[in-house]
Design a protein around this motif. Structure first.
Motif, mmCIF file in Angstrom:
data_model
loop_
_atom_site.group_PDB
_atom_site.id
_atom_site.type_symbol
_atom_site.label_atom_id
_atom_site.label_comp_id
_atom_site.label_asym_id
_atom_site.label_seq_id
_atom_site.Cartn_x
_atom_site.Cartn_y
_atom_site.Cartn_z
ATOM 1 N N ASN A 206 -10.508 -9.880 35.570
ATOM 2 C CA ASN A 206 -9.735 -11.100 35.371
ATOM 3 C C ASN A 206 -8.840 -10.951 34.149
ATOM 4 O O ASN A 206 -9.299 -10.520 33.085
ATOM 5 C CB ASN A 206 -10.663 -12.301 35.190
ATOM 6 C CG ASN A 206 -11.561 -12.526 36.400
ATOM 7 O OD1 ASN A 206 -11.077 -12.662 37.517
ATOM 8 N ND2 ASN A 206 -12.865 -12.548 36.180
ATOM 9 N N TYR A 207 -7.561 -11.311 34.288
ATOM 10 C CA TYR A 207 -6.615 -11.184 33.177
ATOM 11 C C TYR A 207 -5.508 -12.228 33.323
ATOM 12 O O TYR A 207 -5.356 -12.868 34.365
ATOM 13 C CB TYR A 207 -6.024 -9.772 33.131
ATOM 14 C CG TYR A 207 -5.239 -9.378 34.362
ATOM 15 C CD1 TYR A 207 -3.843 -9.446 34.378
ATOM 16 C CD2 TYR A 207 -5.890 -8.930 35.517
ATOM 17 C CE1 TYR A 207 -3.122 -9.078 35.505
ATOM 18 C CE2 TYR A 207 -5.181 -8.565 36.642
ATOM 19 C CZ TYR A 207 -3.780 -8.633 36.646
ATOM 20 O OH TYR A 207 -3.077 -8.288 37.762
ATOM 21 N N VAL A 208 -4.742 -12.385 32.262
ATOM 22 C CA VAL A 208 -3.597 -13.293 32.271
ATOM 23 C C VAL A 208 -2.345 -12.460 32.059
ATOM 24 O O VAL A 208 -2.261 -11.672 31.107
ATOM 25 C CB VAL A 208 -3.718 -14.365 31.166
ATOM 26 C CG1 VAL A 208 -2.447 -15.220 31.123
ATOM 27 C CG2 VAL A 208 -4.945 -15.234 31.395
ATOM 28 N N TYR A 209 -1.384 -12.621 32.965
ATOM 29 C CA TYR A 209 -0.118 -11.883 32.853
ATOM 30 C C TYR A 209 1.018 -12.900 32.787
ATOM 31 O O TYR A 209 1.240 -13.661 33.735
ATOM 32 C CB TYR A 209 0.056 -10.960 34.057
ATOM 33 C CG TYR A 209 1.347 -10.174 34.022
ATOM 34 C CD1 TYR A 209 1.456 -9.014 33.259
ATOM 35 C CD2 TYR A 209 2.462 -10.601 34.738
ATOM 36 C CE1 TYR A 209 2.630 -8.302 33.211
ATOM 37 C CE2 TYR A 209 3.658 -9.894 34.695
ATOM 38 C CZ TYR A 209 3.726 -8.747 33.926
ATOM 39 O OH TYR A 209 4.908 -8.047 33.867
ATOM 40 N N ASN A 210 1.706 -12.918 31.652
ATOM 41 C CA ASN A 210 2.789 -13.888 31.435
ATOM 42 C C ASN A 210 2.359 -15.308 31.793
ATOM 43 O O ASN A 210 3.020 -16.020 32.553
ATOM 44 C CB ASN A 210 4.034 -13.491 32.227
ATOM 45 C CG ASN A 210 4.711 -12.259 31.650
ATOM 46 O OD1 ASN A 210 4.540 -11.944 30.465
ATOM 47 N ND2 ASN A 210 5.477 -11.558 32.467
ATOM 48 N N GLU A 211 1.185 -15.694 31.248
ATOM 49 C CA GLU A 211 0.614 -17.031 31.375
ATOM 50 C C GLU A 211 0.130 -17.355 32.789
ATOM 51 O O GLU A 211 -0.189 -18.514 33.086
ATOM 52 C CB GLU A 211 1.605 -18.100 30.901
ATOM 53 C CG GLU A 211 2.011 -17.935 29.441
ATOM 54 C CD GLU A 211 2.941 -19.047 28.967
ATOM 55 O OE1 GLU A 211 3.337 -19.889 29.795
ATOM 56 O OE2 GLU A 211 3.246 -19.067 27.761
ATOM 57 N N VAL A 212 0.078 -16.368 33.644
ATOM 58 C CA VAL A 212 -0.429 -16.576 35.009
ATOM 59 C C VAL A 212 -1.752 -15.818 35.152
ATOM 60 O O VAL A 212 -1.838 -14.627 34.837
ATOM 61 C CB VAL A 212 0.574 -16.065 36.069
ATOM 62 C CG1 VAL A 212 -0.004 -16.235 37.473
ATOM 63 C CG2 VAL A 212 1.895 -16.804 35.943
ATOM 64 N N GLU A 213 -2.793 -16.525 35.632
ATOM 65 C CA GLU A 213 -4.090 -15.887 35.818
ATOM 66 C C GLU A 213 -4.076 -14.973 37.041
ATOM 67 O O GLU A 213 -3.611 -15.354 38.117
ATOM 68 C CB GLU A 213 -5.181 -16.954 35.980
ATOM 69 C CG GLU A 213 -5.405 -17.787 34.726
ATOM 70 C CD GLU A 213 -6.522 -18.792 34.882
ATOM 71 O OE1 GLU A 213 -7.052 -18.917 36.012
ATOM 72 O OE2 GLU A 213 -6.888 -19.444 33.890
ATOM 73 N N LYS A 214 -4.577 -13.760 36.852
ATOM 74 C CA LYS A 214 -4.600 -12.764 37.914
ATOM 75 C C LYS A 214 -5.987 -12.128 37.987
ATOM 76 O O LYS A 214 -6.793 -12.242 37.057
ATOM 77 C CB LYS A 214 -3.578 -11.652 37.641
ATOM 78 C CG LYS A 214 -2.135 -12.134 37.487
ATOM 79 C CD LYS A 214 -1.475 -12.286 38.839
ATOM 80 C CE LYS A 214 0.004 -12.597 38.701
ATOM 81 N NZ LYS A 214 0.676 -12.711 40.031
ATOM 82 N N SER A 215 -6.242 -11.423 39.083
ATOM 83 C CA SER A 215 -7.502 -10.688 39.186
ATOM 84 C C SER A 215 -7.347 -9.504 40.131
ATOM 85 O O SER A 215 -6.525 -9.533 41.055
ATOM 86 C CB SER A 215 -8.643 -11.583 39.673
ATOM 87 O OG SER A 215 -8.412 -12.022 40.989
ATOM 88 N N ILE A 216 -8.111 -8.478 39.874
ATOM 89 C CA ILE A 216 -8.185 -7.289 40.721
ATOM 90 C C ILE A 216 -9.654 -7.014 40.973
ATOM 91 O O ILE A 216 -10.490 -7.194 40.082
ATOM 92 C CB ILE A 216 -7.545 -6.057 40.037
ATOM 93 C CG1 ILE A 216 -6.046 -6.268 39.830
ATOM 94 C CG2 ILE A 216 -7.787 -4.792 40.848
ATOM 95 C CD1 ILE A 216 -5.393 -5.155 39.039
ATOM 96 N N GLN A 217 -9.971 -6.553 42.174
ATOM 97 C CA GLN A 217 -11.370 -6.275 42.506
ATOM 98 C C GLN A 217 -11.551 -4.794 42.824
ATOM 99 O O GLN A 217 -10.808 -4.221 43.621
ATOM 100 C CB GLN A 217 -11.808 -7.132 43.690
ATOM 101 C CG GLN A 217 -13.289 -7.383 43.773
ATOM 102 C CD GLN A 217 -13.634 -8.445 44.807
ATOM 103 O OE1 GLN A 217 -13.590 -8.181 46.004
ATOM 104 N NE2 GLN A 217 -13.988 -9.632 44.357
ATOM 105 N N LYS A 218 -12.527 -4.179 42.189
ATOM 106 C CA LYS A 218 -12.863 -2.782 42.430
ATOM 107 C C LYS A 218 -14.374 -2.671 42.636
ATOM 108 O O LYS A 218 -15.134 -3.500 42.137
ATOM 109 C CB LYS A 218 -12.433 -1.900 41.258
ATOM 110 C CG LYS A 218 -10.920 -1.801 41.091
ATOM 111 C CD LYS A 218 -10.300 -1.076 42.278
ATOM 112 C CE LYS A 218 -8.800 -1.043 42.176
ATOM 113 N NZ LYS A 218 -8.176 -0.354 43.324
ATOM 114 N N THR A 219 -14.787 -1.625 43.358
ATOM 115 C CA THR A 219 -16.206 -1.465 43.678
ATOM 116 C C THR A 219 -16.729 -0.118 43.210
ATOM 117 O O THR A 219 -16.103 0.915 43.455
ATOM 118 C CB THR A 219 -16.443 -1.592 45.196
ATOM 119 O OG1 THR A 219 -16.020 -2.887 45.628
ATOM 120 C CG2 THR A 219 -17.921 -1.412 45.530
ATOM 121 N N ILE A 220 -17.874 -0.150 42.528
ATOM 122 C CA ILE A 220 -18.618 1.070 42.225
ATOM 123 C C ILE A 220 -19.603 1.218 43.380
ATOM 124 O O ILE A 220 -20.545 0.438 43.516
ATOM 125 C CB ILE A 220 -19.361 0.971 40.886
ATOM 126 C CG1 ILE A 220 -18.360 0.747 39.748
ATOM 127 C CG2 ILE A 220 -20.187 2.219 40.632
ATOM 128 C CD1 ILE A 220 -19.014 0.496 38.402
#
Length: 271
Positions: A206-220
Motif C-alpha cells: 500500500n502506498y500513496v502516489y501524488n496524493e492518490v492511494e494505490k496498492s500492488i499485490q505480490k505472492t510469496i
C-alpha cells in the motif's frame, strides 16, 4: 503371648527399615518397575543469522511438551493435537510404567502460539518442534534427547528504504496474509515477521502516489521452512518502483526474484 510379642516386634522392624530407606514402599508389589526421564533438547538457529549461530541447548523450563502412551493401531492425530501442553521440564522425574510412548517438544505450545499478538507485537517468532513416536521407556532412568533442527516456519524481512526521498511517493504499509491459516501481519516500516511454511503469503503493498492511494499485490509462493525471504521495495528518482525482489537467505540458496514497476506518469503498475 509370645506370638503377639513376635508380631509386634516384626511390625516395628518393618517401620524402622522404611524410615531409614524412603525408596522402599511397603505397599508396592514386589517386582514392580518404574521409569523416569532425563530430557535434553537442542535446536539449530541457522535461520536467525546468515552464517547461523549453531546448535543451542534449550531451556526446558521455557519449552513445552506432550506425552502419552503410544499404540500405532489406535493413534489419532486430532486427539493428540487437542492434548494439553505442559512445560518440558515437568516431564523429568515423574514415575511412569515402562512401555511405548509418544512425546512432542516445541518452543511454543503449538505453532499458532508463535504468531500471537503478544509475541513480538504480532510479528511472531521462529518455531521449533519435534514429535517422536518411537520411544520405549524402560525401568530406571531414560535419557532422551530431542534434536529439533531448524525452524519449521519461514520469515519475511521487509526493507523499503529504497523508496525514501522520492517526490510524490509515500509507502503506507505491506500487509502479508495467509488466509487459510488466519495469519496476517501488517508492516508499517522495515521489519521481520514469521509465517507458516508451505502456505502462500499474499503481500499487499500500500502506498500513496501524488496524493492518490494505490496498492500492488505480490505472492510469496509456498515459502520453505527455515528460509528467510528478503522483501525489498525500491524506487528511482522519477518516483518509479523499479524492483520488488523476493530472495532466499544465502544459507539456503537463492530464490526466484519477483519484480514490480510503477509507471511514474500514472502511478499504476506496468503490466
Amino acid at each position: 503371648m509370645k506370638k503377639s510379642i513376635l508380631l509386634a516386634s516384626a511390625a516395628l522392624a518393618a517401620l524402622s527399615f522404611t524410615s531409614c530407606n524412603n525408596e522402599v514402599d511397603m505397599f508396592e508389589p514386589i517386582g514392580s518397575e518404574k521409569a523416569t526421564i532425563n530430557l535434553n533438547i537442542t535446536n539449530d538457529d541457522a535461520m536467525l543469522t546468515r552464517a547461523g549461530e549453531g546448535v543451542k541447548t534449550a531451556d526446558k523450563s521455557k519449552w513445552y511438551a506432550k506425552i502419552d502412551t503410544y499404540d500405532s493401531q489406535s493413534w489419532n492425530q486430532a486427539t493428540w493435537d487437542a492434548k494439553t501442553w505442559v512445560k518440558a521440564n515437568t516431564l523429568e522425574g515423574v514415575t511412569r510404567t515402562p512401555g511405548d510412548f509418544v512425546i512432542q517438544v516445541a518452543n511454543y505450545p503449538g505453532e499458532a502460539a508463535a504468531y500471537a499478538n503478544t509475541v513480538n507485537d504480532g510479528a511472531g517468532d521462529a518455531y521449533y518442534t519435534l514429535t517422536d513416536k518411537d520411544i520405549t521407556l524402560q525401568s530406571g532412568v531414560n535419557n532422551l534427547t530431542f534434536v529439533c533442527g531448524t525452524a519449521k516456519n519461514a520469515r519475511v524481512v521487509l526493507d523499503w528504504d529504497g523508496t525514501a526521498n522520492v517526490n510524490g511517493l509515500t509507502m503506507t504499509s505491506v500487509v502479508a496474509t495467509q488466509t487459510s491459516k488466519s495469519r496476517s501481519y501488517t508492516f508499517t516500516g522495515n521489519g521481520t515477521a514469521y509465517f507458516y511454511a508451505d502456505v502462500d503469503i499474499v503481500c499487499t503493498i500500500n502506498y500513496v502516489y501524488n496524493e492518490v492511494e494505490k496498492s500492488i499485490q505480490k505472492t510469496i509462493t509456498a515459502p520453505t521452512a527455515a528460509t528467510q525471504y528478503a522483501f525489498n521495495v525500491s524506487a528511482n528518482s522519477n518516483g518509479t518502483i523499479t524492483t520488488l525482489t523476493i530472495t532466499y537467505n544465502d544459507t539456503f540458496g537463492d530464490g526466484t526474484p519477483v519484480s514490480a514497476e510503477i509507471d511514474a506518469a500514472t502511478g499504476n503498475e506496468v503490466e
